[in-house]
Design a protein around this motif. Structure first.
Motif, mmCIF file in Angstrom:
data_model
loop_
_atom_site.group_PDB
_atom_site.id
_atom_site.type_symbol
_atom_site.label_atom_id
_atom_site.label_comp_id
_atom_site.label_asym_id
_atom_site.label_seq_id
_atom_site.Cartn_x
_atom_site.Cartn_y
_atom_site.Cartn_z
ATOM 1 N N SER A 68 0.844 -1.205 0.000
ATOM 2 C CA SER A 68 0.000 0.000 0.000
ATOM 3 C C SER A 68 0.875 1.249 0.000
ATOM 4 O O SER A 68 1.673 1.451 -0.901
ATOM 5 C CB SER A 68 -0.970 -0.029 1.191
ATOM 6 N N SER A 69 0.775 2.075 1.041
ATOM 7 C CA SER A 69 1.513 3.339 1.053
ATOM 8 C C SER A 69 2.896 3.214 1.672
ATOM 9 O O SER A 69 3.663 4.176 1.673
ATOM 10 C CB SER A 69 0.719 4.400 1.826
ATOM 11 N N LEU A 70 3.232 2.029 2.204
ATOM 12 C CA LEU A 70 4.528 1.831 2.837
ATOM 13 C C LEU A 70 5.316 0.748 2.112
ATOM 14 O O LEU A 70 4.743 -0.138 1.475
ATOM 15 C CB LEU A 70 4.362 1.438 4.313
ATOM 16 N N THR A 71 6.636 0.825 2.215
ATOM 17 C CA THR A 71 7.518 -0.180 1.621
ATOM 18 C C THR A 71 8.370 -0.796 2.712
ATOM 19 O O THR A 71 8.907 -0.083 3.567
ATOM 20 C CB THR A 71 8.438 0.452 0.552
ATOM 21 N N GLN A 72 8.473 -2.133 2.687
ATOM 22 C CA GLN A 72 9.334 -2.815 3.647
ATOM 23 C C GLN A 72 10.791 -2.504 3.322
ATOM 24 O O GLN A 72 11.167 -2.391 2.157
ATOM 25 C CB GLN A 72 9.090 -4.326 3.590
ATOM 26 N N GLY A 73 11.610 -2.383 4.353
ATOM 27 C CA GLY A 73 12.984 -1.947 4.146
ATOM 28 C C GLY A 73 13.938 -2.987 3.604
ATOM 29 O O GLY A 73 15.023 -2.661 3.157
ATOM 30 N N GLY A 74 13.579 -4.267 3.656
ATOM 31 C CA GLY A 74 14.477 -5.298 3.162
ATOM 32 C C GLY A 74 15.530 -5.676 4.197
ATOM 33 O O GLY A 74 15.422 -5.361 5.386
ATOM 34 N N SER A 75 16.586 -6.343 3.739
ATOM 35 C CA SER A 75 17.638 -6.794 4.648
ATOM 36 C C SER A 75 18.951 -6.934 3.890
ATOM 37 O O SER A 75 18.968 -7.047 2.662
ATOM 38 C CB SER A 75 17.265 -8.136 5.290
ATOM 39 N N PHE A 76 20.057 -6.923 4.633
ATOM 40 C CA PHE A 76 21.355 -7.174 4.016
ATOM 41 C C PHE A 76 22.271 -7.873 5.013
ATOM 42 O O PHE A 76 22.056 -7.825 6.230
ATOM 43 C CB PHE A 76 22.000 -5.889 3.485
ATOM 44 N N THR A 77 23.282 -8.549 4.473
ATOM 45 C CA THR A 77 24.293 -9.198 5.301
ATOM 46 C C THR A 77 25.638 -8.533 5.046
ATOM 47 O O THR A 77 25.882 -7.984 3.968
ATOM 48 C CB THR A 77 24.400 -10.700 5.001
ATOM 49 N N TRP A 78 26.507 -8.594 6.041
ATOM 50 C CA TRP A 78 27.819 -7.963 5.933
ATOM 51 C C TRP A 78 28.873 -8.829 6.621
ATOM 52 O O TRP A 78 28.543 -9.694 7.432
ATOM 53 C CB TRP A 78 27.814 -6.565 6.562
ATOM 54 N N GLN A 79 30.129 -8.575 6.282
ATOM 55 C CA GLN A 79 31.247 -9.242 6.949
ATOM 56 C C GLN A 79 32.408 -8.269 7.077
ATOM 57 O O GLN A 79 32.647 -7.447 6.191
ATOM 58 C CB GLN A 79 31.696 -10.480 6.178
ATOM 59 N N GLN A 80 33.104 -8.365 8.189
ATOM 60 C CA GLN A 80 34.292 -7.541 8.415
ATOM 61 C C GLN A 80 35.309 -7.750 7.297
ATOM 62 O O GLN A 80 35.474 -8.853 6.776
ATOM 63 C CB GLN A 80 34.922 -7.920 9.752
#
Length: 224
Positions: free
Chosen positions: A206-218
């Motif tokens: 609708s009027s909002l969007t989910q932010g999603g996700s990400f992975t990271w490594q040092q």
């Protein structure tokens, strides 16, 4: 004219701008196991142990998510990196100091290093201050590029004496070559340099969007 972005992106230029809903921050295993004919399990180290994590972003207005996604996608470029810290863990405090400690006013340094790369001692802590297992310390070492280290305290407690110095205590992961006595130590949310591994954009609702996700490594490299 906007300047070309330098790596790593500082916390104020990326990680601190995100609408984070959930986050993890943990030490990778980087090992494999094998079993001998006699039933002994042998662990084989595959590489240096590095911190890694996953960030889940909250929902927001589509324009805000688009701006956030732009920053994240830019970090998928080769050589790109950013600074990150464990946002779940506040700066160490001690009941003996009910008003709290202003760590920016403390000049904490490495006092000694013990052979074996597992122990170090600190100086410059508040007198009689007690650190505890699981709390993190951070410092920089080497140059071209500078490496950013974060280590967890293994001892149940580490108490400074009346001068603010500690006895040697164990940390994890092991200390790497290049760490020197006298290096400045950060106790208030120490940061490290990270590489984005993957990004999953969030769906629109609708009027909002989910932010999603990400992975990271040092990363210990310098990038571009």
């Amino acid at each position: 004219m906007m300047a070309v972005q330098d790596w790593p992106l500082p916390v104020s230029g990326f990680f601190g701008l995100l609408g984070i809903e959930e986050a993890t921050f943990f030490l990778s295993g980087e090992s494999t196991n094998s079993v001998t004919a006699g039933g002994e399990v042998i662990v084989h180290r595959r590489g240096t142990r590095l911190w890694q994590g996953e960030v889940v972003l909250g929902k927001s207005e589509p324009e805000a998510i688009a701006a956030q996604d732009t920053l994240i996608e830019s970090l998928l470029e080769p050589g790109a990196s950013f600074m990150v810290y464990d946002r779940r863990q506040p700066a160490p405090q001690d009941p003996a100091y009910p008003a709290g400690i202003n760590w920016s006013a403390q000049s904490v340094t490495i006092q000694s290093l013990t052979p074996g790369n597992r122990e170090l001692s600190l100086q410059g802590l508040p007198p009689n201050f007690t650190l505890r297992r699981g709390q993190k310390i951070g410092f920089q070492y080497l140059a071209s590029p500078v490496r950013f280290a974060i280590h967890r305290i293994m001892n149940a407690t580490v108490s400074a004496d009346g001068t603010g110095a500690t006895a040697p205590f164990e940390v994890t992961p092991f200390l790497r070559p290049g760490v020197v006595v006298g290096a400045s130590v950060i106790l208030d949310r120490p940061q490290l340099r990270a590489k984005l591994l993957s990004f999953k954009p969030g769906p629109g609702r609708s009027s909002l969007t989910q932010g999603g996700s990400f992975t990271w490594q040092q990363t210990l490299g310098g990038g571009v």
